[in-house]
Motif scaffolding. Sequence first.
Motif, PDB file in Angstrom:
ATOM      1  N   ASN A 199       0.827  -1.204   0.000  1.00 52.94           N
ATOM      2  CA  ASN A 199       0.000   0.000   0.000  1.00 52.94           C
ATOM      3  C   ASN A 199       0.863   1.256   0.000  1.00 52.94           C
ATOM      4  O   ASN A 199       2.051   1.222   0.328  1.00 52.94           O
ATOM      5  CB  ASN A 199      -0.903   0.021   1.242  1.00 52.94           C
ATOM      6  N   LYS A 200       0.246   2.378  -0.376  1.00 52.15           N
ATOM      7  CA  LYS A 200       0.879   3.706  -0.309  1.00 52.15           C
ATOM      8  C   LYS A 200       2.244   3.722  -1.004  1.00 52.15           C
ATOM      9  O   LYS A 200       3.250   4.144  -0.434  1.00 52.15           O
ATOM     10  CB  LYS A 200       1.010   4.155   1.148  1.00 52.15           C
ATOM     11  N   VAL A 201       2.232   3.254  -2.238  1.00 49.13           N
ATOM     12  CA  VAL A 201       3.474   3.217  -3.016  1.00 49.13           C
ATOM     13  C   VAL A 201       3.933   4.624  -3.375  1.00 49.13           C
ATOM     14  O   VAL A 201       5.133   4.916  -3.411  1.00 49.13           O
ATOM     15  CB  VAL A 201       3.264   2.360  -4.293  1.00 49.13           C
ATOM     16  N   ASP A 202       2.982   5.532  -3.631  1.00 53.56           N
ATOM     17  CA  ASP A 202       3.299   6.880  -4.102  1.00 53.56           C
ATOM     18  C   ASP A 202       3.223   7.894  -2.956  1.00 53.56           C
ATOM     19  O   ASP A 202       2.714   7.589  -1.877  1.00 53.56           O
ATOM     20  CB  ASP A 202       2.316   7.274  -5.214  1.00 53.56           C
ATOM     21  N   ILE A 206      -1.969   6.779  -2.455  1.00 51.64           N
ATOM     22  CA  ILE A 206      -3.219   6.330  -3.082  1.00 51.64           C
ATOM     23  C   ILE A 206      -3.018   5.150  -4.037  1.00 51.64           C
ATOM     24  O   ILE A 206      -3.981   4.635  -4.593  1.00 51.64           O
ATOM     25  CB  ILE A 206      -3.887   7.491  -3.855  1.00 51.64           C
ATOM     26  N   THR A 207      -1.787   4.709  -4.207  1.00 51.87           N
ATOM     27  CA  THR A 207      -1.491   3.624  -5.146  1.00 51.87           C
ATOM     28  C   THR A 207      -1.031   2.388  -4.389  1.00 51.87           C
ATOM     29  O   THR A 207      -0.270   2.492  -3.427  1.00 51.87           O
ATOM     30  CB  THR A 207      -0.383   4.043  -6.134  1.00 51.87           C
ATOM     31  N   TYR A 208      -1.523   1.251  -4.833  1.00 49.05           N
ATOM     32  CA  TYR A 208      -1.076  -0.009  -4.228  1.00 49.05           C
ATOM     33  C   TYR A 208      -0.611  -0.966  -5.331  1.00 49.05           C
ATOM     34  O   TYR A 208      -0.907  -0.779  -6.508  1.00 49.05           O
ATOM     35  CB  TYR A 208      -2.193  -0.650  -3.396  1.00 49.05           C
ATOM     36  N   MET A 209       0.117  -1.984  -4.940  1.00 49.37           N
ATOM     37  CA  MET A 209       0.611  -2.972  -5.902  1.00 49.37           C
ATOM     38  C   MET A 209       0.435  -4.371  -5.336  1.00 49.37           C
ATOM     39  O   MET A 209       0.771  -4.635  -4.181  1.00 49.37           O
ATOM     40  CB  MET A 209       2.094  -2.748  -6.229  1.00 49.37           C
TER      41      MET A 209
END
Length: 296
Positions: A199-202, A206-209
């Motif tokens: 979670n919270k890549v950015d 707001i971005t997850y992988m």
Amino acid sequence: MNQDKNQKTKPKNIIDAIYNLVNNPITDVVSYYSNKNRANAAGDALEEYVKDLFANTFQMPEDKRLEELNKVFSYLGNNNNPPDAMLRGGEAVETKKIESNGSPLALNSSYPKQKIKSDNPMISKACRSAEGGKWTEKDMIYVVGVVKKKKLMHLTMVYGLDYCASEECYRRIKESIKSGVESIHGVEFAESKELGHINKVDPLGITYMRVRGMWGIENPWKVFDYVYQRDLEKSFNFMCIINESKWKTFDNTELITKFTEPGSEKVGFHIQDVKIKDPDNPANLNKAKLITFSRD
């Protein structure tokens, strides 16, 4: 249906399926099952054919067929969770369709299995509770069909015990990758059955992988090409390999051994003694039966 009646039914096994295949070699599987309103897609038609092979439910009205399938199978699954089916009191069955002779099998997020275990987190709740939840593990049978232009050209049945390595081999790789992913600093991880969910890549968070394993394995004809080669001039080829230990557990092998006896021969049907590589140690060779059937 009365469960006691189900329990009294003699469990079906791979020998029954081979016997029924030799007597019902349906190659136009898509047309056959679409005409019965059971399946239109090639993969679905192949799965229906495999069910009929084990249950001998060819030509039955659908209501009678469903009753018989209920006696033979304790679980009929879906494409999202292995296995596709479980024989009541017997093995698990995974059916795979490929479209070319050399194609590997796509197993997606599930690595190859010698056995299916009731504590496997990848199986469904319905699968786990089948047979009253009293089962703990079942040998896996991989059934692979090559379907071209709606016709079944080749079919094979092999046990996971003879086909792929033990669970420890695959689990070690999976856990090593998962551990490596989770060692990344500065990101947030969520609980996941996959290799990782980050979670919270950015900077906005707001971005997850999702990190997923996509498993595949060479098809059985390639794996066992040192004991069997298909005759591509034939309209249909069948191959089955059963290790000697498993073969000795069956009490109905005469169903198919009689096909090789003088006066009872089935054209194109053969049983041979072979030696196959141990999937966990190829230096060891295990005795097995190679069962083949072909049609012109």
